[in-house]
Design a protein around this motif. Structure first.
Motif, PDB file in Angstrom:
ATOM      1  N   ARG A  88     -17.194 -42.279 -55.244  1.00 26.56           N
ATOM      2  CA  ARG A  88     -17.388 -41.694 -53.916  1.00 26.56           C
ATOM      3  C   ARG A  88     -18.734 -40.959 -53.839  1.00 26.56           C
ATOM      4  NH1 ARG A  88     -15.079 -41.769 -48.570  1.00 26.56           N
ATOM      5  NH2 ARG A  88     -15.902 -39.895 -47.564  1.00 26.56           N
ATOM      6  N   TYR A  95     -11.091 -44.181 -50.083  1.00 27.01           N
ATOM      7  CA  TYR A  95     -10.183 -43.045 -49.956  1.00 27.01           C
ATOM      8  C   TYR A  95      -9.277 -43.033 -51.187  1.00 27.01           C
ATOM      9  CZ  TYR A  95     -11.194 -43.242 -44.881  1.00 27.01           C
ATOM     10  OH  TYR A  95     -11.793 -43.268 -43.646  1.00 27.01           O
ATOM     11  N   GLU A 217     -12.291 -47.822 -47.271  1.00 26.52           N
ATOM     12  CA  GLU A 217     -12.174 -47.296 -45.912  1.00 26.52           C
ATOM     13  C   GLU A 217     -11.894 -48.436 -44.928  1.00 26.52           C
ATOM     14  OE1 GLU A 217     -15.724 -45.185 -45.010  1.00 26.52           O
ATOM     15  OE2 GLU A 217     -15.364 -43.584 -46.471  1.00 26.52           O
ATOM     16  N   PRO A 281      -5.445 -33.163 -52.508  1.00 27.82           N
ATOM     17  CA  PRO A 281      -6.876 -32.856 -52.436  1.00 27.82           C
ATOM     18  C   PRO A 281      -7.256 -31.764 -53.437  1.00 27.82           C
ATOM     19  CG  PRO A 281      -5.938 -32.976 -50.221  1.00 27.82           C
ATOM     20  CD  PRO A 281      -4.788 -33.021 -51.181  1.00 27.82           C
ATOM     21  N   GLN A 285     -10.227 -31.934 -56.109  1.00 29.14           N
ATOM     22  CA  GLN A 285     -11.313 -30.963 -56.004  1.00 29.14           C
ATOM     23  C   GLN A 285     -11.556 -30.244 -57.329  1.00 29.14           C
ATOM     24  OE1 GLN A 285     -13.327 -30.586 -53.124  1.00 29.14           O
ATOM     25  NE2 GLN A 285     -14.545 -29.720 -54.797  1.00 29.14           N
ATOM     26  N   PRO A 303     -18.513 -35.010 -54.049  1.00 26.25           N
ATOM     27  CA  PRO A 303     -17.784 -35.165 -52.793  1.00 26.25           C
ATOM     28  C   PRO A 303     -16.746 -34.058 -52.592  1.00 26.25           C
ATOM     29  CG  PRO A 303     -16.962 -36.720 -54.415  1.00 26.25           C
ATOM     30  CD  PRO A 303     -18.160 -36.044 -55.032  1.00 26.25           C
ATOM     31  N   VAL A 304     -16.468 -33.735 -51.346  1.00 28.45           N
ATOM     32  CA  VAL A 304     -15.463 -32.720 -50.996  1.00 28.45           C
ATOM     33  C   VAL A 304     -14.120 -33.424 -50.822  1.00 28.45           C
ATOM     34  CG1 VAL A 304     -14.789 -30.958 -49.325  1.00 28.45           C
ATOM     35  CG2 VAL A 304     -17.209 -31.290 -49.881  1.00 28.45           C
ATOM     36  N   LYS A 306     -11.108 -32.903 -49.606  1.00 26.97           N
ATOM     37  CA  LYS A 306     -10.326 -32.952 -48.362  1.00 26.97           C
ATOM     38  C   LYS A 306     -10.887 -33.965 -47.371  1.00 26.97           C
ATOM     39  CE  LYS A 306     -12.750 -29.045 -46.211  1.00 26.97           C
ATOM     40  NZ  LYS A 306     -12.595 -27.655 -45.685  1.00 26.97           N
ATOM     41  N   GLU A 307     -12.128 -34.412 -47.600  1.00 30.36           N
ATOM     42  CA  GLU A 307     -12.738 -35.389 -46.700  1.00 30.36           C
ATOM     43  C   GLU A 307     -12.359 -36.831 -47.038  1.00 30.36           C
ATOM     44  OE1 GLU A 307     -16.923 -34.701 -46.896  1.00 30.36           O
ATOM     45  OE2 GLU A 307     -16.816 -32.719 -45.931  1.00 30.36           O
ATOM     46  N   TRP A 308     -11.801 -37.060 -48.241  1.00 29.43           N
ATOM     47  CA  TRP A 308     -11.551 -38.464 -48.606  1.00 29.43           C
ATOM     48  C   TRP A 308     -10.235 -38.688 -49.363  1.00 29.43           C
ATOM     49  CZ3 TRP A 308     -12.305 -40.480 -53.818  1.00 29.43           C
ATOM     50  CH2 TRP A 308     -12.645 -39.497 -54.756  1.00 29.43           C
ATOM     51  N   LYS A 310      -6.564 -39.160 -48.624  1.00 31.13           N
ATOM     52  CA  LYS A 310      -5.731 -39.432 -47.446  1.00 31.13           C
ATOM     53  C   LYS A 310      -4.385 -39.999 -47.904  1.00 31.13           C
ATOM     54  CE  LYS A 310      -9.569 -40.293 -44.237  1.00 31.13           C
ATOM     55  NZ  LYS A 310      -9.317 -39.129 -43.384  1.00 31.13           N
TER      56      LYS A 310
END
Length: 324
Positions: A88, A95, A217, A281, A285, A303-304, A306-308, A310
């Motif tokens: 990522r 995701y 995605e 997440p 993280q 990468p953060v 919570k953004e990826w 799902k």
């Protein structure tokens, strides 16, 4: 008149063929050859009853799965979390959609190496696979113990980078003193007597590392119905392996490993890497933060999570199968 009937027959045949193809939507799956990846392999066996066809490709390591995803060759991939995170960070359009196993790592030493703890690694050669979750955990443990490490001699610990398949042979041949290895290879070394367990490295902020199911995605967003079918199939395959350990052992030993591992190897491996479904997440993280701190993956922009991460498809699949 006959020509018209013939044309209608052709149209009907084409529609039926299209319907049949839709019922067997193809999902391209990347996987690795480890005991705790067995339920992921099993998806292809039950895929027809899920209304899909799964084409599995087995790779040497998780970063290879990421490369295939970036190349557009896969829809879904099974990897350790660090490969997903590195992927990522490197621009892979993915995701994290589920977790499929926990743990799966041991620090194993030669019986004559006199290694009882991480502090005893000073002056030793430690084998590990570059870029794997094993390297992340090894570096985190060494930092915690205040030990320096590098592939070149001169630091407290010399790191020897080897493929998973070569680590056991290197330990057996006394080319390394210790290895941070996956399952079932670490259990095999112990059961065959040329390795002893030093520890399961789960006392870092990561805890037990969770293996990740990643989805492109594009597949998640544009083929949602097929993605839903795949996720239900994943949950069903995993539930089968959790509820029916005899089925799990038979499939992994006979189909995945072609008789190359014993029952003891399998049992020991799975006791250290149980099958599971879930991912958060927060876990991704923390793993990302440890990777950044130890320098594994060399990410310019971590990468953060919570953004990826799902889990919508997973939540729906578990609910439909009455799994909490």
């Amino acid at each position: 008149m006959k020509a018209t009937v013939f044309r209608k027959t052709l149209v009907l045949a084409a529609l039926l063929a299209a319907g049949g193809a839709q019922a067997q939507d193809v999902v391209r799956l990347g996987n690795l050859k480890f005991a705790h990846y067995g339920a992921v392999s099993y998806i292809k066996e039950i895929a027809p009853k899920c209304g899909i066809k799964v084409e599995e490709r087995v790779f040497a390591k998780g970063l290879d799965v990421m490369q295939a995803i970036i190349a557009g060759e896969l829809d879904v991939g099974a990897t350790a979390s660090e490969a997903a995170i590195s992927g990522r960070a490197g621009g892979a359009p993915i995701y994290v959609v589920a977790g499929f196993a926990k743990g799966g790592v041991r620090l194993v030493a030669r019986p004559d190496a006199n290694v009882k703890s991480v502090k005893d690694l000073k002056g030793k050669k430690v084998g590990v696979t570059r870029g794997g979750i094993q390297e992340v955990l090894l570096m985190a443990e060494l930092q915690k113990a205040g030990l320096s490490a590098d592939a070149a001699p001169g630091k407290d610990v010399q790191i020897i980078y080897l493929a998973y398949a070569d680590l056991n042979q290197a330990l057996l041949g006394k080319n390394i003193d210790v290895m941070m290895q996956s399952e079932p290879q670490s259990s095999q070394a112990i059961n065959k007597g040329y390795g002893v367990e030093v520890m399961k490295p789960y006392d870092t902020p990561i805890g037990e590392p969770i293996r990740t199911m990643v989805m492109t995605e594009k597949f998640h967003d544009t083929k949602h119905a097929v993605a839903e079918k795949f996720m239900r199939c994943f949950v069903e395959a995993t539930k089968t392996f959790i509820d029916q350990p005899v089925t799990a052992e038979k499939y992994v030993r006979e189909v995945v490993f072609k008789g190359q591992i014993t029952s003891d190897d399998f049992q020991d491996a799975i006791s250290n890497s149980p099958y599971s479904y879930d991912i958060t997440p927060e876990h991704i993280q923390v793993t990302t933060d440890v990777m950044a701190k130890t320098g594994v993956g060399r990410m310019a922009r971590p990468p953060v999570a919570k953004e990826w991460v799902k889990t919508d498809l997973l939540d729906e699949a578990k609910k439909s199968l009455n799994i909490k």
